[in-house]
Design a protein around this motif. Sequence first.
Motif, PDB file in Angstrom:
ATOM      1  N   LEU A  39       0.829  -1.201   0.000  1.00 34.25           N
ATOM      2  CA  LEU A  39       0.000   0.000   0.000  1.00 34.25           C
ATOM      3  C   LEU A  39       0.866   1.255   0.000  1.00 34.25           C
ATOM      4  O   LEU A  39       0.569   2.232  -0.707  1.00 34.25           O
TER       5      LEU A  39
ATOM      6  N   SER B 121       0.946   3.944  -3.092  1.00 29.38           N
ATOM      7  CA  SER B 121       0.597   5.348  -2.851  1.00 29.38           C
ATOM      8  C   SER B 121       1.720   6.280  -3.308  1.00 29.38           C
ATOM      9  O   SER B 121       1.463   7.331  -3.908  1.00 29.38           O
TER      10      SER B 121
ATOM     11  N   SER C 103      -2.566   5.526   3.224  1.00 30.06           N
ATOM     12  CA  SER C 103      -3.967   5.802   2.894  1.00 30.06           C
ATOM     13  C   SER C 103      -4.204   7.295   2.751  1.00 30.06           C
ATOM     14  O   SER C 103      -4.939   7.745   1.860  1.00 30.06           O
TER      15      SER C 103
ATOM     16  N   GLY D 130      -5.340   9.066  -0.626  1.00 30.90           N
ATOM     17  CA  GLY D 130      -6.601   9.798  -0.585  1.00 30.90           C
ATOM     18  C   GLY D 130      -6.469  11.195  -1.159  1.00 30.90           C
ATOM     19  O   GLY D 130      -7.308  11.646  -1.957  1.00 30.90           O
TER      20      GLY D 130
ATOM     21  N   SER E  73     -13.855  -2.863   1.386  1.00 29.85           N
ATOM     22  CA  SER E  73     -12.986  -3.480   2.395  1.00 29.85           C
ATOM     23  C   SER E  73     -12.931  -4.991   2.239  1.00 29.85           C
ATOM     24  O   SER E  73     -11.937  -5.630   2.599  1.00 29.85           O
TER      25      SER E  73
ATOM     26  N   THR F 224      -8.460   4.103   3.625  1.00 28.46           N
ATOM     27  CA  THR F 224      -8.109   4.544   2.276  1.00 28.46           C
ATOM     28  C   THR F 224      -9.328   5.115   1.565  1.00 28.46           C
ATOM     29  O   THR F 224      -9.274   6.190   0.959  1.00 28.46           O
TER      30      THR F 224
ATOM     31  N   SER G  56     -10.490   8.393   3.158  1.00 28.42           N
ATOM     32  CA  SER G  56      -9.589   9.499   2.822  1.00 28.42           C
ATOM     33  C   SER G  56      -9.955  10.110   1.466  1.00 28.42           C
ATOM     34  O   SER G  56      -9.944  11.334   1.295  1.00 28.42           O
TER      35      SER G  56
END
Length: 453
Positions: free
Chosen positions: A53, A57, A316, A320, A357, A365, A368
Amino acid sequence: METAGSRLLTLAVLMELIAICLSSTGLGAVAGGLFILCFLGAGKRLHTYARLLLLVSLVVTAGFFVRGLLGVDRLIKASADAAFYAAFLGSLGMMQCLVRRFEVLHRIHDVLLGGRVTWLYPKYAVVSCGIASVLSFGMMNLLCGSLSGTLEARGVAGESRQQWLRSVLTSALRGFALVPLVAPTSVAVAILTRELPQLSWFMLLPYGLAAAVILIVVGWLLEQQRFRRVSSERVVLDQWPSGTLRLLSLVLTVFSLMAVIVSVTDFKISVAAMLAVPSITLLYMLWEERSVAVVLEEGVAQVSAMHNEMAIFSASAILGVSVSSLIPKDALSGLVTTPGGMWVFAVVGMLSLPLLSVIGIIPITVLSVQAGLLPQLVAEGLDPVLISAALVIGFSLAMMLSPFGPSVMLLSRFGRVPRWVVAFRWNSAFILIAVPLLLLLLALEIVFLPTML
């Protein structure tokens, strides 16, 4: 994490708390950069999901920036938000340092299983929510770890052990999921109030309480019979474990200090929690240990223990900000001009959190991204309270349903039960009953309530 990395991570938390006190976005962005360096330096010590993650990002954000789709101001905001959410978890997690110091927390299950059987489920849910409001994910560590140890010490096995796990830990998970609805220390509240300065926890509380009551009543009806069987195997306490009053006094002191901070500053209550929790915790540890070195060492170790969760929160936040920046400002115009349209919008927002989810996109995430869209919609007339209430309900449901979420994974690990069983089989009937009732609640709040006032 290694000692140097642990200290650097703690320094990043401290830097962000100073940035908050000074209202300095620049210092917050520097703290965010420091957090990212710590997480990248951790390498394979990060869990796979947190590592992926974080990398996604950073790659996505860098790609948007290179292509000119993301300005420097948004990069600064992404870094500052990453620092805020990592520090939010790190500072509140300091309360976990108190767990080993109080016998009542080690014997929490014998305490909670006392009294009339009829009230066991709501007692577990409410107390779990109360503990999680202070300990955050430390609550799941506490309740899962203490129950696992209790069952092994007493030789409870087989079907009986399965009943204990399903009753007690599912109730604890659902209690933990109430935190976004009622607690000022929830990360969901922190995200929404950070993006919408006109919003406060007090404004969300009545709507969150109504949803929490529905969830508690549904669980109560489903779990009563199972709790009757479990309660017959508990150990009855002759008196409250030592240190109970001291622990309650500490928690009361934390919330009192939060109230004072909110009353004398412009800080939101989530920020007040970030300042009050580590302050009271460290002062108590210093009073007990009489050694600054010991206290600092334990504090650094506690912050380091949460590096996976902090990395997820930071990643996250970055994702976001980046994704929400690409959505045209007028993309959602006209969707919320009527109460019916606002209800549909709120339902989509609420249900997207648990549905995404399930496939591994954790709720922080999604929230956000959603929170990044709200300011432009509020400027067009969207009620910030009602839509935010829908989102915290969705966040609560996602915490129970995500097999990739920290709470379900902790319960699965301690209970030695597959996380798919925890998320879906144990919660399926509960969700199927609760979701329609929550949709009706949203309709009442958004469509009918304004016309009745």
